[in-house]
Design an enzyme around this catalytic site. Structure first.
Site, PDB file in Angstrom:
ATOM      1  N   LYS A   1       0.845  -1.204   0.000  1.00  0.00           N
ATOM      2  CA  LYS A   1       0.000   0.000   0.000  1.00  0.00           C
ATOM      3  C   LYS A   1       0.877   1.250   0.000  1.00  0.00           C
ATOM      4  O   LYS A   1       0.603   2.221  -0.708  1.00  0.00           O
ATOM      5  CB  LYS A   1      -0.948  -0.015   1.221  1.00  0.00           C
ATOM      6  CG  LYS A   1      -2.061  -1.050   1.087  1.00  0.00           C
ATOM      7  CD  LYS A   1      -2.899  -1.238   2.353  1.00  0.00           C
ATOM      8  CE  LYS A   1      -3.922  -2.351   2.142  1.00  0.00           C
ATOM      9  NZ  LYS A   1      -4.756  -2.653   3.315  1.00  0.00           N
TER      10      LYS A   1
ATOM     11  N   GLN B   1      -4.902  -2.046   9.516  1.00  0.00           N
ATOM     12  CA  GLN B   1      -4.861  -3.319   8.798  1.00  0.00           C
ATOM     13  C   GLN B   1      -5.533  -4.415   9.625  1.00  0.00           C
ATOM     14  O   GLN B   1      -5.268  -4.556  10.817  1.00  0.00           O
ATOM     15  CB  GLN B   1      -3.394  -3.685   8.477  1.00  0.00           C
ATOM     16  CG  GLN B   1      -3.222  -4.893   7.577  1.00  0.00           C
ATOM     17  CD  GLN B   1      -3.767  -4.694   6.164  1.00  0.00           C
ATOM     18  OE1 GLN B   1      -3.844  -3.585   5.650  1.00  0.00           O
ATOM     19  NE2 GLN B   1      -4.175  -5.779   5.533  1.00  0.00           N
TER      20      GLN B   1
ATOM     21  N   ASP C   1     -11.118   2.678   4.112  1.00  0.00           N
ATOM     22  CA  ASP C   1     -11.472   1.260   3.971  1.00  0.00           C
ATOM     23  C   ASP C   1     -12.977   1.078   3.719  1.00  0.00           C
ATOM     24  O   ASP C   1     -13.408   0.005   3.291  1.00  0.00           O
ATOM     25  CB  ASP C   1     -11.135   0.506   5.269  1.00  0.00           C
ATOM     26  CG  ASP C   1      -9.805  -0.218   5.199  1.00  0.00           C
ATOM     27  OD1 ASP C   1      -9.436  -0.660   4.093  1.00  0.00           O
ATOM     28  OD2 ASP C   1      -9.151  -0.359   6.245  1.00  0.00           O
TER      29      ASP C   1
HETATM   30  N1  GUN Z   1      -7.272  -7.076   5.584  1.00  0.00           N
HETATM   31  C1  GUN Z   1      -7.624  -7.719   4.449  1.00  0.00           C
HETATM   32  N2  GUN Z   1      -8.142  -6.855   3.549  1.00  0.00           N
HETATM   33  C2  GUN Z   1      -8.121  -5.642   4.133  1.00  0.00           C
HETATM   34  C3  GUN Z   1      -8.528  -4.343   3.704  1.00  0.00           C
HETATM   35  O1  GUN Z   1      -9.042  -4.126   2.603  1.00  0.00           O
HETATM   36  N3  GUN Z   1      -8.317  -3.343   4.604  1.00  0.00           N
HETATM   37  C4  GUN Z   1      -7.789  -3.551   5.846  1.00  0.00           C
HETATM   38  N4  GUN Z   1      -7.660  -2.507   6.665  1.00  0.00           N
HETATM   39  N5  GUN Z   1      -7.425  -4.740   6.270  1.00  0.00           N
HETATM   40  C5  GUN Z   1      -7.584  -5.778   5.418  1.00  0.00           C
END
Ligand code: GUN
Length: 300
Positions: free
Chosen positions: A53, A97, A120
């Site tokens: 990211k 996350q 998110d």
């Molecule tokens: N864990 C798996 N996919 C995601 C996501 O799209 N965002 C976040 N914050 N955690 C994740």
């Protein structure tokens, strides 16, 4: 017949290129977007996702900050850190996350993030807006799946879509998005899960099958119909002594066998993963625009 391979990397690049003009406008207004990412603990997969990211941000000139907290951090301490980070006017988007250690409530964390900074799309306000079909921030993976379908020429309009998996991150929101009475949606959606009595009976009906239950190569060729469009959301590490890392990534679909019956299919990796990150970039740009619009409105 050879299935169309839906190239997530190509479509994700296209989406990121489309953000460039909006980014230039924000930069010139002195309002460059900033994303804060919080990582709790040492989960190796989460570490990889978070670093990918950050790399995407760098590529687009989006400022990114990362806070690493130990596995043992208390829920209260994490919530305090979220408050502190999102009070910074340079931070337009914040994400924590997932998954989090079991002593921390993911729901509480999601509720603590301001809806306009919730890149998110996990906050109940954004989930509510999504369900109602109102404007808001959509969760990255499901929105990325919708874009993959549209941009690969496999519109979900009027199709029977079967989703396997009912997570808050993928299964539930993709159903909410694709069932909307809206362009590029309008699908008839079925959600299957671990309590489904005869899974194959449902998956065999699917025009579009979305596999998101986190079980390596679970969907076999005899569970799908000829001509199905398959979106594989799985990201499973399976042991592979031949690989340098000792493991390889496989999806929730038995790719080799299913691709011989499918009209189109996403690979793993290179399918849904890059789309999640592209949509995160799009949400961060949107969050910065919202903040900019609010600051302008205050001035006038
Ligand atoms: N864990 C798996 N996919 C995601 C996501 O799209 N965002 C976040 N914050 N955690 C994740």
């Amino acid at each position: 017949m050879q299935a169309q391979i839906i190239d997530g990397n190509r479509i994700a690049s296209q989406i990121k290129e489309e953000l460039r003009d909006r980014l230039t406008k924000l930069h010139f207004a002195g309002h460059s977007p900033g994303l804060a990412v919080v990582l709790v603990g040492e989960d190796p997969a989460s570490k990889v996702y978070v670093s990918m990211k950050a790399r995407e941000c760098k590529e687009l000139g989006i400022l990114s900050k990362q806070l690493d907290l130990p596995e043992t951090v208390s829920e209260e301490e994490l919530l305090k850190n979220i408050d502190y980070i999102q009070a910074d006017p340079k931070v337009h988007g914040i994400l924590v996350q997932m998954p989090l250690p079991p002593h921390i409530s993911e729901a509480k964390v999601m509720e603590r993030i301001e809806p306009d900074k919730d890149v998110d799309g996990f906050h109940p306000v954004n989930i509510g807006r999504m369900l109602m079909g109102a404007p808001g921030i959509l969760p990255c993976t499901p929105h990325g799946i919708q874009e993959l379908l549209i941009r690969s020429g496999n519109s979900p309009e009027g199709k029977d879509v079967v989703v396997v998996g009912r997570s808050n991150i993928v299964g539930k929101p993709i159903a909410a998005i694709l069932m909307q009475k809206a362009k590029d949606a309008n699908a008839t959606v079925t959600i299957c899960h671990s309590g489904t009595r005869d899974l194959a009976q449902h998956t065999k009906q699917a025009d579009v099958l979305i596999a998101a239950m986190g079980r390596p190569q679970f969907i076999k060729a005899d569970m799908v119909k000829e001509g199905v469009v398959v979106i594989d959301v799985g990201m499973n590490r399976v042991e592979d002594p031949k690989s340098e890392k000792g493991y390889r990534l496989v999806g929730d679909v038995d790719y080799e066998a299913v691709s011989r019956k499918a009209k189109a299919i996403t690979p793993v990796p290179g399918g849904v993963g890059p789309m999640t990150r592209a949509m995160l970039m799009a949400n961060t740009v949107r969050a910065a625009e919202i903040a900019f619009e609010k600051s302008q409105a205050k001035k006038h």
